[in-house]
Design an enzyme around this catalytic site. Structure first.
Site, PDB file in Angstrom:
ATOM      1  N   SER A   1       0.826  -1.193   0.000  1.00  0.00           N
ATOM      2  CA  SER A   1       0.000   0.000   0.000  1.00  0.00           C
ATOM      3  C   SER A   1       0.877   1.266   0.000  1.00  0.00           C
ATOM      4  O   SER A   1       1.715   1.440  -0.884  1.00  0.00           O
ATOM      5  CB  SER A   1      -0.954  -0.038   1.192  1.00  0.00           C
ATOM      6  OG  SER A   1      -1.972   0.936   1.085  1.00  0.00           O
TER       7      SER A   1
ATOM      8  N   ASP B   1      -9.186  -4.955  -5.254  1.00  0.00           N
ATOM      9  CA  ASP B   1      -8.667  -4.000  -4.272  1.00  0.00           C
ATOM     10  C   ASP B   1      -9.591  -2.781  -4.241  1.00  0.00           C
ATOM     11  O   ASP B   1      -9.779  -2.101  -5.253  1.00  0.00           O
ATOM     12  CB  ASP B   1      -7.249  -3.576  -4.654  1.00  0.00           C
ATOM     13  CG  ASP B   1      -6.543  -2.789  -3.570  1.00  0.00           C
ATOM     14  OD1 ASP B   1      -7.223  -2.083  -2.797  1.00  0.00           O
ATOM     15  OD2 ASP B   1      -5.310  -2.884  -3.489  1.00  0.00           O
TER      16      ASP B   1
ATOM     17  N   HIS C   1      -7.146  -5.953  -1.037  1.00  0.00           N
ATOM     18  CA  HIS C   1      -5.971  -5.109  -0.826  1.00  0.00           C
ATOM     19  C   HIS C   1      -4.913  -5.750   0.068  1.00  0.00           C
ATOM     20  O   HIS C   1      -3.722  -5.637  -0.187  1.00  0.00           O
ATOM     21  CB  HIS C   1      -6.425  -3.781  -0.205  1.00  0.00           C
ATOM     22  CG  HIS C   1      -5.327  -2.800   0.024  1.00  0.00           C
ATOM     23  ND1 HIS C   1      -4.618  -2.219  -1.013  1.00  0.00           N
ATOM     24  CD2 HIS C   1      -4.794  -2.284   1.177  1.00  0.00           C
ATOM     25  CE1 HIS C   1      -3.712  -1.393  -0.512  1.00  0.00           C
ATOM     26  NE2 HIS C   1      -3.794  -1.414   0.802  1.00  0.00           N
TER      27      HIS C   1
END
Length: 459
Positions: free
Chosen positions: A278, A370, A405
């Protein structure tokens, strides 16, 4: 935790005694539930078998585990024994419960908070020097664990570890740096990884510990929301120098995270990579393009090429942009999705990484469900930029349909949503991910990550 493990073992012993009496009355061996190995690493597959059962007999296998926060996580699956009275989760298909089909590790990756748990719970290991302890129970019939009258036939416990025996854990609090270093047994030198997590902050150690259990020195770095970092905990109070090299006036008193790891006497200085998830993936790319930093490889998991969060400037001020909030959107339950804020066109132009300056191999992992980052668009931009610079050979791209994610080490339960913040307001974030697809992605991605690291850092 020691008391907790002992309590589980005592409970299993009692179950076996009771089960033995019940089944001896019919002159049969008591049912037995076994797991091999009983103390594996988190990424190791476990063989779970039940024996001494009637043929073609319906049973339920139930897994339950308490997190360090005290939340109960559980999963269950329905099976039918074979003609020889056995059930083997590496061979047999679940016909109901938390998952379907032949899934040897399904009772781990399909775990979810038990009914009545806190909202937005996510399973994260805090203390990597203790295991996750799972109680496995073999129940009579196809039942739900919530049914009060389910009969337990046998039970066993499994201790799953992030740290292998002999791994050393070393806290780093040096010249403002907040990190944890893990070293394998032996003198080294070892190839190494710098481990960066997302904007949720804190010091997350479990992936680094697992890397070291596989033979790599690894250092997990905190850069936000940690008591030992400067400034307000919910803002970004460190700059580029924190990750690469300190400003000139304090070079003599410290090193950056990358340089500290690179210069460690038990690390191969030319075999240090960086991994990020991320926002950590953005920092991975950003750090790799700084002058004087020459990582051997980069691994980026679901990350953008830029940001709306300003790093510390030269005068020591911290700026956090609120403009990205206009891209947030909420579902009918009030859960927030950040994805649109990370489209390349919506990022702060000044924050975008100069991808063409990357000189080492990049593995980019993308999850197609995601809900936090626009990963496909960011991956495409990285690929096109490297190709235009004549560096297409540096880019490896993995894309996983149905995955969310939070790509973590294999067999970790997926949290499709989880608590993001409590103050100034409670916020539940949507991460995405279909349960089975996400589990398959984590298992495959971990194998590909280890293979990539071996090829770039060892071969």
């Amino acid at each position: 935790m020691i008391a907790y493990v002992c309590a589980h073992r005592s409970l299993v012993f009692l179950h076996r005694i009771v089960g033995g009496f019940r089944w001896k009355s019919s002159f049969r061996s008591p049912p037995l539930l076994s797991a091999v190995p009983v103390r594996p690493l988190i990424d190791e597959q476990i063989c779970i078998t039940g024996r001494f059962l009637p043929p073609h007999y319906p049973v339920t296998v139930h897994a339950q585990m308490h997190s360090e926060e005290g939340d109960l996580w559980e999963a269950f699956a329905h099976y039918n024994t074979k003609a020889d009275g056995t059930v083997n989760l590496t061979r047999d298909h679940s016909v109901g419960g938390s998952y379907l089909g032949c899934e040897p590790m399904g009772l781990f990756w399909s775990q979810h908070p038990a009914p009545g748990s806190r909202e937005g719970v996510r399973l994260k290991k805090q203390n990597v020097e203790t295991p996750f302890v799972t109680l496995m129970s073999l129940l009579e019939g196809h039942v739900s664990p919530s049914e009060e009258r389910s009969t337990e036939l046998a039970a066993t416990t499994i201790e799953r570890w992030y740290m292998a025996p002999g791994v050393r854990r070393i806290e780093i609090r040096q010249d403002g740096l907040v990190a944890t270093l893990f070293l394998p047994p032996g003198p080294g030198p070892f190839p190494a990884m710098l481990d960066l997590w997302g904007f949720g902050g804190g010091l997350i150690e479990y992936r680094a510990a697992l890397f070291t259990s596989r033979g790599y020195a690894s250092m997990s770095l905190a850069y936000k929301d940690h008591k030992d970092l400067p400034g307000p905990r919910k803002t970004m109070n460190v700059g580029d120098s924190y990750f690469r090299s300190f400003p000139q006036h304090i070079v003599s008193t410290g090193q950056s995270a990358f340089q500290l790891l690179q210069n460690h006497h038990q690390v191969c200085a030319d075999r240090v990579g960086i991994i990020g998830l991320s926002f950590g993936a953005y920092l991975t790319l950003r750090t790799a393009t700084q002058t004087g930093i020459n990582p051997a490889c980069l691994i980026c998991i679901n990350g953008p090429v830029g940001s709306n969060v300003k790093l510390l400037d030269a005068e020591g001020r911290t700026e956090t942009s609120d403009c990205e909030k206009k891209y947030w959107w909420y579902d009918n339950q009030g859960h927030v999705t950040f994805r649109d804020a990370s489209f390349p066109g919506n990022l702060d132009p000044g924050s975008k990484v100069k991808i063409e300056k990357i000189t080492c191999p990049v593995l980019y992992i993308s999850s197609e469900d995601d809900l936090s980052i626009a990963v496909t668009e960011n991956a495409k931009l990285i690929e096109e930029t490297l190709s235009a610079a004549g560096k297409s050979q540096l880019f490896t791209y993995l894309s996983y349909p149905g995955a969310g994610h939070l790509i973590e080490p294999p067999y970790s339960p997926n949290s499709r949503v989880s608590l993001w913040s409590v103050k100034p307001e409670k916020m539940i974030c949507r991460w995405g991910g279909n349960l089975a697809c996400h589990a398959a992605a984590q298992e495959d991605a971990w194998k590909k990550i280890l293979s990539f690291m071996e090829h770039q850092l060892i071969a």
